[in-house]
Enzyme design. Sequence first.
Site, mmCIF file in Angstrom:
data_model
loop_
_atom_site.group_PDB
_atom_site.id
_atom_site.type_symbol
_atom_site.label_atom_id
_atom_site.label_comp_id
_atom_site.label_asym_id
_atom_site.label_seq_id
_atom_site.Cartn_x
_atom_site.Cartn_y
_atom_site.Cartn_z
ATOM 1 N N THR A 11 -5.916 53.802 12.882
ATOM 2 C CA THR A 11 -6.727 53.410 11.731
ATOM 3 C C THR A 11 -8.127 52.975 12.134
ATOM 4 O O THR A 11 -9.103 53.243 11.424
ATOM 5 C CB THR A 11 -6.029 52.278 10.956
ATOM 6 O OG1 THR A 11 -4.803 52.772 10.417
ATOM 7 C CG2 THR A 11 -6.894 51.749 9.830
ATOM 8 N N SER A 55 -0.331 56.258 16.128
ATOM 9 C CA SER A 55 0.452 55.498 17.109
ATOM 10 C C SER A 55 1.936 55.840 17.040
ATOM 11 O O SER A 55 2.665 55.674 18.021
ATOM 12 C CB SER A 55 0.242 53.999 16.924
ATOM 13 O OG SER A 55 0.712 53.554 15.672
ATOM 14 N N THR A 87 -1.917 50.459 14.765
ATOM 15 C CA THR A 87 -1.178 49.196 14.820
ATOM 16 C C THR A 87 0.337 49.353 14.645
ATOM 17 O O THR A 87 1.086 48.428 14.941
ATOM 18 C CB THR A 87 -1.686 48.223 13.747
ATOM 19 O OG1 THR A 87 -1.516 48.813 12.449
ATOM 20 C CG2 THR A 87 -3.150 47.873 13.968
ATOM 21 N N ASP A 88 0.787 50.520 14.184
ATOM 22 C CA ASP A 88 2.216 50.654 13.889
ATOM 23 C C ASP A 88 3.095 50.406 15.103
ATOM 24 O O ASP A 88 4.183 49.830 14.986
ATOM 25 C CB ASP A 88 2.511 52.043 13.314
ATOM 26 C CG ASP A 88 2.085 52.172 11.861
ATOM 27 O OD1 ASP A 88 1.797 51.129 11.235
ATOM 28 O OD2 ASP A 88 2.033 53.303 11.346
#
Length: 327
Positions: A11, A55, A87-88
Amino acid sequence: MSVVLFTLGGTIAMAGAAPGGVVTRLTGAELTAAVPGLADLAEPLDVRDVRAVPSADLTYRQILDLVDAAGAAVAAGATGVVVTQGTDTLEESAFLADLVWPHQAPLVFTGAMRNPTLAGPDGPANLLAAARVAAAPAARDLGVLVAINDEIHAARFVRKTHSTSTAAFASPNAGPLGHVIEGEVRLLTRPPRVPLLPPVDPDRLAATRVALHTATLDDDVDLLDALARDRQGLVVGGFGVGHVRPALAPVLGALAERMPVVLTSRTGAGAVLRHTYGAVGSEADLQRRGLVNGGLLDPYKALVLLRLLLATGADRAEIAAAFARHG
């Protein structure tokens, strides 16, 4: 001296609109050019684009290759290293890196919750904070860190706790190690580093598979056997302090006779207990059946640790000892 930035997409690097949503388009140079104050840091930023992938598409091998590249940068004189990614899976990537990062120089992961097309994107601030942490003498010898929302977290404690909030990352069992305040890196506590794992052979790692089962109401016993088939290990995310429905206990005990089975809590914070409850399916009962206590590790970090241990050839005693240290 410099801070090296490795970019992995996510992102934080998304821009523009495509049918169905934003897409990854920003290079590392474009990303850093959009960060006010970054060019004014005492340590110049050496930007290296690695790959631009979600990710969710990252692999253990890619993260370990990145750790090797980061280590080479430090050996060549870099003060610290920053990694940007989605960030996942950031909490798992950072923990994986922390298990094998041997340097005193900081390795700092960061990302963003709001992409640059939205009002108030958090990526620039997070990248600036991460660069400051990577350059800070106070951040040395803390292992791998996560700098996000002006908070500094240890990789071994941090979790993503919200799907959209810019304050999504927290360390429920420990709290942040420090903060970035008016551009200054303030470390409030320094937990001791845990001994590193031995080097991992990439081919052996690729062949090592570990399953994860999360306990649920009226759990499906038959599903567990099928899930663990052709796996070398199993992580169980149990209820509360480490419980499962009684019907699962003998199945887990049988699995523990042929593979390491690690017991964790699905709650997201707190430890698996050892000897408080004694009924069938309780933490004490499951440990008597051979399950390894995962301590404070959540199921996702436990899976990372177990898979690496198995790939290094660790036996049951070594696996139990490693979870006692890390959990």
